[in-house]
Design a protein around this motif. Structure first.
Motif, PDB file in Angstrom:
ATOM      1  N   GLU A 189       0.958  -1.185   0.023  1.00 30.09           N
ATOM      2  CA  GLU A 189       0.126   0.060   0.053  1.00 30.09           C
ATOM      3  C   GLU A 189       0.951   1.229  -0.125  1.00 30.09           C
ATOM      4  N   GLN A 190       1.980   0.993   0.810  1.00 31.20           N
ATOM      5  CA  GLN A 190       2.740   2.447   0.781  1.00 31.20           C
ATOM      6  C   GLN A 190       3.510   2.612  -0.675  1.00 31.20           C
ATOM      7  N   VAL A 191       4.081   1.410  -0.871  1.00 27.76           N
ATOM      8  CA  VAL A 191       4.608   1.466  -2.289  1.00 27.76           C
ATOM      9  C   VAL A 191       3.554   2.259  -3.486  1.00 27.76           C
ATOM     10  N   ARG A 192       2.642   1.706  -3.446  1.00 29.26           N
ATOM     11  CA  ARG A 192       1.812   2.217  -4.498  1.00 29.26           C
ATOM     12  C   ARG A 192       1.378   3.637  -4.143  1.00 29.26           C
ATOM     13  N   PHE A 193       1.425   4.052  -3.028  1.00 25.96           N
ATOM     14  CA  PHE A 193       0.967   5.642  -2.777  1.00 25.96           C
ATOM     15  C   PHE A 193       2.337   6.474  -3.284  1.00 25.96           C
ATOM     16  N   SER A 194       3.314   5.688  -2.826  1.00 22.77           N
ATOM     17  CA  SER A 194       4.611   6.431  -3.219  1.00 22.77           C
ATOM     18  C   SER A 194       4.738   6.762  -4.824  1.00 22.77           C
ATOM     19  N   GLN A 195       4.214   5.526  -5.481  1.00 21.91           N
ATOM     20  CA  GLN A 195       4.318   5.717  -7.060  1.00 21.91           C
ATOM     21  C   GLN A 195       3.493   6.749  -7.429  1.00 21.91           C
ATOM     22  N   GLY A 196       2.234   6.953  -6.956  1.00 18.36           N
ATOM     23  CA  GLY A 196       1.200   7.788  -7.286  1.00 18.36           C
ATOM     24  C   GLY A 196       1.654   9.104  -7.042  1.00 18.36           C
ATOM     25  N   MET A 197       2.205   9.349  -5.806  1.00 17.28           N
ATOM     26  CA  MET A 197       2.740  10.799  -5.593  1.00 17.28           C
ATOM     27  C   MET A 197       3.830  11.138  -6.481  1.00 17.28           C
ATOM     28  N   SER A 198       4.593  10.281  -6.870  1.00 16.82           N
ATOM     29  CA  SER A 198       5.835  10.565  -7.787  1.00 16.82           C
ATOM     30  C   SER A 198       5.265  10.978  -9.373  1.00 16.82           C
ATOM     31  N   LEU A 199       4.333  10.141  -9.706  1.00 12.59           N
ATOM     32  CA  LEU A 199       3.642  10.528 -11.077  1.00 12.59           C
ATOM     33  C   LEU A 199       2.906  11.472 -10.920  1.00 12.59           C
ATOM     34  N   CYS A 200       2.246  11.973  -9.982  1.00  9.02           N
ATOM     35  CA  CYS A 200       1.341  13.315 -10.134  1.00  9.02           C
ATOM     36  C   CYS A 200       2.195  14.582  -9.983  1.00  9.02           C
ATOM     37  N   SER A 240       1.966  18.046 -25.617  1.00  9.76           N
ATOM     38  CA  SER A 240       2.369  18.035 -23.974  1.00  9.76           C
ATOM     39  C   SER A 240       1.678  17.006 -23.373  1.00  9.76           C
ATOM     40  N   LEU A 241       1.105  15.861 -24.048  1.00  6.00           N
ATOM     41  CA  LEU A 241       0.611  14.802 -23.426  1.00  6.00           C
ATOM     42  C   LEU A 241       1.694  13.532 -23.632  1.00  6.00           C
ATOM     43  N   ALA A 242       2.778  13.998 -22.894  1.00  9.69           N
ATOM     44  CA  ALA A 242       4.004  12.872 -22.871  1.00  9.69           C
ATOM     45  C   ALA A 242       3.858  12.188 -21.388  1.00  9.69           C
ATOM     46  N   PHE A 243       2.919  11.210 -21.447  1.00 11.48           N
ATOM     47  CA  PHE A 243       3.026  10.777 -20.090  1.00 11.48           C
ATOM     48  C   PHE A 243       3.312   9.094 -19.775  1.00 11.48           C
ATOM     49  N   MET A 244       3.701   8.424 -20.823  1.00 12.82           N
ATOM     50  CA  MET A 244       3.811   7.093 -20.800  1.00 12.82           C
ATOM     51  C   MET A 244       5.200   6.485 -20.629  1.00 12.82           C
ATOM     52  N   LEU A 245       6.315   7.149 -21.141  1.00 15.23           N
ATOM     53  CA  LEU A 245       7.671   6.858 -21.092  1.00 15.23           C
ATOM     54  C   LEU A 245       8.603   7.817 -20.374  1.00 15.23           C
ATOM     55  N   PRO A 246       9.559   7.176 -19.665  1.00 16.23           N
ATOM     56  CA  PRO A 246      10.491   8.151 -19.017  1.00 16.23           C
ATOM     57  C   PRO A 246      11.202   8.921 -19.648  1.00 16.23           C
ATOM     58  N   VAL A 247      11.256   8.696 -21.004  1.00 14.98           N
ATOM     59  CA  VAL A 247      12.360   9.472 -21.951  1.00 14.98           C
ATOM     60  C   VAL A 247      11.442  10.479 -22.668  1.00 14.98           C
ATOM     61  N   ALA A 248      10.072  10.626 -22.493  1.00 17.17           N
ATOM     62  CA  ALA A 248       9.132  11.196 -23.184  1.00 17.17           C
ATOM     63  C   ALA A 248       9.442  12.954 -22.829  1.00 17.17           C
ATOM     64  N   THR A 249       9.757  12.991 -21.688  1.00 21.45           N
ATOM     65  CA  THR A 249      10.038  14.426 -21.276  1.00 21.45           C
ATOM     66  C   THR A 249      10.835  14.633 -20.085  1.00 21.45           C
ATOM     67  N   MET A 305       4.788   3.348 -15.426  1.00 21.98           N
ATOM     68  CA  MET A 305       4.228   4.862 -16.001  1.00 21.98           C
ATOM     69  C   MET A 305       3.464   4.369 -17.239  1.00 21.98           C
ATOM     70  N   ALA A 306       3.751   3.471 -18.120  1.00 16.60           N
ATOM     71  CA  ALA A 306       3.194   3.079 -19.442  1.00 16.60           C
ATOM     72  C   ALA A 306       1.634   2.951 -19.092  1.00 16.60           C
ATOM     73  N   ARG A 307       1.260   2.138 -17.994  1.00 15.32           N
ATOM     74  CA  ARG A 307      -0.007   1.839 -17.777  1.00 15.32           C
ATOM     75  C   ARG A 307      -0.851   2.917 -17.281  1.00 15.32           C
ATOM     76  N   THR A 308      -0.153   3.792 -16.414  1.00 16.98           N
ATOM     77  CA  THR A 308      -0.973   5.212 -15.820  1.00 16.98           C
ATOM     78  C   THR A 308      -1.116   5.950 -17.169  1.00 16.98           C
ATOM     79  N   GLY A 309      -0.116   6.163 -18.029  1.00 15.19           N
ATOM     80  CA  GLY A 309      -0.075   7.463 -18.781  1.00 15.19           C
ATOM     81  C   GLY A 309      -0.729   6.886 -19.876  1.00 15.19           C
ATOM     82  N   PHE A 310      -1.123   5.899 -20.281  1.00 15.48           N
ATOM     83  CA  PHE A 310      -1.775   5.208 -21.600  1.00 15.48           C
ATOM     84  C   PHE A 310      -3.318   5.791 -21.272  1.00 15.48           C
TER      85      PHE A 310
END
Length: 594
Positions: A215-226, A512-521, A538-543
């Protein structure tokens, strides 16, 4: 054999730069026209931009060499394209942004807003997204992300600590808040452009998450991506927020000189800000569902243990805010100049009432002779004149016998270090590319070839363009993407008697919709390099975010953009010899009302 392939791969950039121009030479040789020569130049630039065989800014200089030698444009004409009004607006806007960063005003704003919003899980996500998006409207997306990610991780550390030993000493500094930490394990993320450039993250072992509950790992991932997603989304709201917006303004002014400054700060904000707000809210809901689940009672921090953790994280933010101390004279001065800049931008030539530019500095047609770039440079110059302390004379620490005046809010050394000059060249290269297409007749030729699209409904065209550009920008610089697509779309719109902005606006926003890949932006790369994320996360969330973004852009272009840019009619400023029948045959109406 393996060594041979490794050698070829090692020298791939040299091989591409040497062989690609030779392989494409038959195009201008066997079709000796200006259109073919211009197409040859554009194809080479497009391939070099996509492969990054050369630095993007170096590729942007190609028109200065190729256009005169191929008889497309005079060198003097080409060079003028490299320092147009949009470049000036970019430089002036960044002068103010650099001053905000230099005096740490952005960190004060971020911490203050987080204190107001609160630190319950769902609200914490929203708070970081709002702060990041707001800052990204005015300063570099990359700098915003680099500042907000350490703050997010520091708050998360407090949220995830066990009850014992959670309290931090009052007034103690939290090293996770520092943007540049000492030590050999520190991760470094290098970038060389404002929004899209070559980013080289160096992963740090010390930042890898230790064994924690899922649960903590998921929240940390969400915080980073947000944080990285909000940085990209926030940049679309203002004309200076991200470089593709300025590319659009420059392309419109270059391709349609009589457009009457249709794309300015006020008109763009009226169109893009609601788009940004809707996309930001939907992104927050998606991230909350994906990383926090559907337990909204828990997400909003109801429960004794959740409230205790929230209070601990709140104390961390509060402590860091107190460490900043009271606002200095420099911070107050920069704040006043920043607000003044925004007010002057909005009121210069708003369109729905007579602006100060129309009243004080009108041309023969009543339009403002001062541009948004004029205002930005004016405020930028003032930053070099206003002292950073209350005016007075102090003793020079190095020479006590000599009096010394306080330094100015901004100095050239700081500007030279932080100003992305390569973006200025990249913008100029895009404007030169568009002007060459027009002068050579390539735009007109492309327009004639695209006339069959006249039978396709305009909303479908806008949707297809958004999807295409959103996909393309995942692996290519967003500046290069808009630079390549916008002249082609402008020609297509003229050919099928469609308002040019109806297709150019979706292209710009979708870049500006570069959400899927680390190299996108760069924001994606910074967040990814902090650890705790996989490419698949990142790909699953960004898609889905890409799909949401395309739908929001389609909604925007078919609703509130109509009255702002008058998209109901084919504009007279876009009418040329080959589109002269648009106004006559269609009675000034080409795009159906939403």
């Amino acid at each position: 054999m393996a060594t041979c392939w490794q050698g070829l791969w090692a020298y791939r950039s040299y091989l591409l730069v040497f062989f690609l121009p030779i392989l494409l030479l038959p195009l201008p040789i066997f079709i000796p026209t200006k259109e073919a020569s211009c197409a040859y130049s554009i194809i080479i630039m497009a391939l070099f931009w996509c492969t990054e065989a050369l630095p993007l800014a170096v590729t942007a200089l190609f028109p200065i060499v190729l256009y005169p030698l191929m008889g497309i444009m005079d060198a003097s004409e080409v060079c003028l394209e490299y320092f147009k009004d949009s470049n000036i607006l970019f430089v002036g806007g960044l002068l103010v942004a650099i001053a905000v960063e230099h005096w740490n005003l952005h960190k004060r704003i971020a911490l203050r807003v987080l204190l107001i919003i609160g630190v319950r899980p769902a609200l914490l996500l929203l708070g970081f997204m709002l702060v990041t998006a707001f800052l990204s409207m005015w300063i570099s997306n990359t700098a915003t992300t680099a500042m907000m990610v350490p703050i997010a991780h520091a708050v998360l550390d407090q949220l995830h600590q066990p009850p014992t030993g959670r309290k931090a000493e009052k007034g103690s500094n939290n090293p996770a808040f520092e943007l540049q930490e000492p030590g050999p394990q520190k991760e470094v993320t290098k970038f060389d452009e404002k929004d899209n450039g070559q980013v080289h993250p160096i992963p740090a072992a010390s930042l890898e998450p230790t064994a924690r509950p899922q649960e903590q790992v998921r929240f940390s991932q969400g915080m980073s991506l947000c944080v990285c997603y909000a940085a990209s989304i926030g940049g679309i709201a203002t004309l200076t927020g991200t470089t593709p917006n300025l590319v659009l303004q420059g392309q419109v002014n270059s391709l349609f000189p009589k457009n009457g400054n249709v794309v300015n700060f006020a008109s763009w904000f009226g169109f893009a800000f609601p788009t940004m707000v809707i996309l930001l809210v939907l992104s927050w809901l998606w991230l909350q569902i994906l990383f926090l689940g559907f337990n909204f009672r828990k997400n909003f921090g109801f429960g004794e243990q959740a409230q205790e953790r929230a209070q601990a994280a709140f104390r961390v933010i509060q402590t860091e805010h107190k460490l900043l101390g009271p606002m200095s004279f420099a911070e107050k001065a920069v704040s006043v100049l920043f607000v003044t800049l925004v007010v002057l931008w909005f009121t210069r030539e708003p369109g729905f009432f007579v602006g100060w530019g129309n009243l004080a500095f009108p041309d023969k047609d009543g339009n403002s002779m001062a541009s948004d770039g004029t205002v930005a440079i004016f405020i930028g110059v003032i930053l070099f004149l206003v002292p950073s302390k209350i005016p007075g004379l102090t003793r020079d620490p190095e020479n006590p016998g000599r009096l010394k005046a306080p330094p100015a809010l901004l100095n050239w050394k700081t500007v030279n270090e932080k100003m992305p000059w390569n973006i200025v060249l990249l913008l100029g290269g895009g404007f030169a590319l568009a002007k060459g297409s027009e002068k050579s007749g390539l735009s007109e030729w492309l327009g004639k070839k695209l006339t069959p699209l006249e039978n396709v409904p305009p909303p479908a065209i806008a949707l297809i363009i958004s999807l295409l550009v959103a996909t393309f920008t995942e692996c290519t610089s967003n500046v290069a993407t808009t630079t390549l697509f916008l002249p082609i779309l402008a020609s297509m719109a003229q050919a099928i008697c469609l308002h040019p902005l109806y297709v150019m606006l979706p292209c710009t926003l979708a870049a500006s919709l570069a959400f899927m890949l680390p190299v996108a932006t760069p924001p994606n790369a910074i967040v990814f390099s902090f650890g705790g994320l996989k490419v698949s996360d990142m790909a699953r969330t960004g898609f889905l975010l890409n799909i949401i973004g395309v739908l929001v852009i389609t909604l925007a272009i078919n609703s509130w953009s109509y009255p702002i840019f008058n998209l109901h009619t084919f504009p007279s400023w876009a009418d040329t010899n080959n589109t002269a029948n648009c106004l006559a045959i269609q009675g000034n109406i080409t795009t159906p009302s939403p």
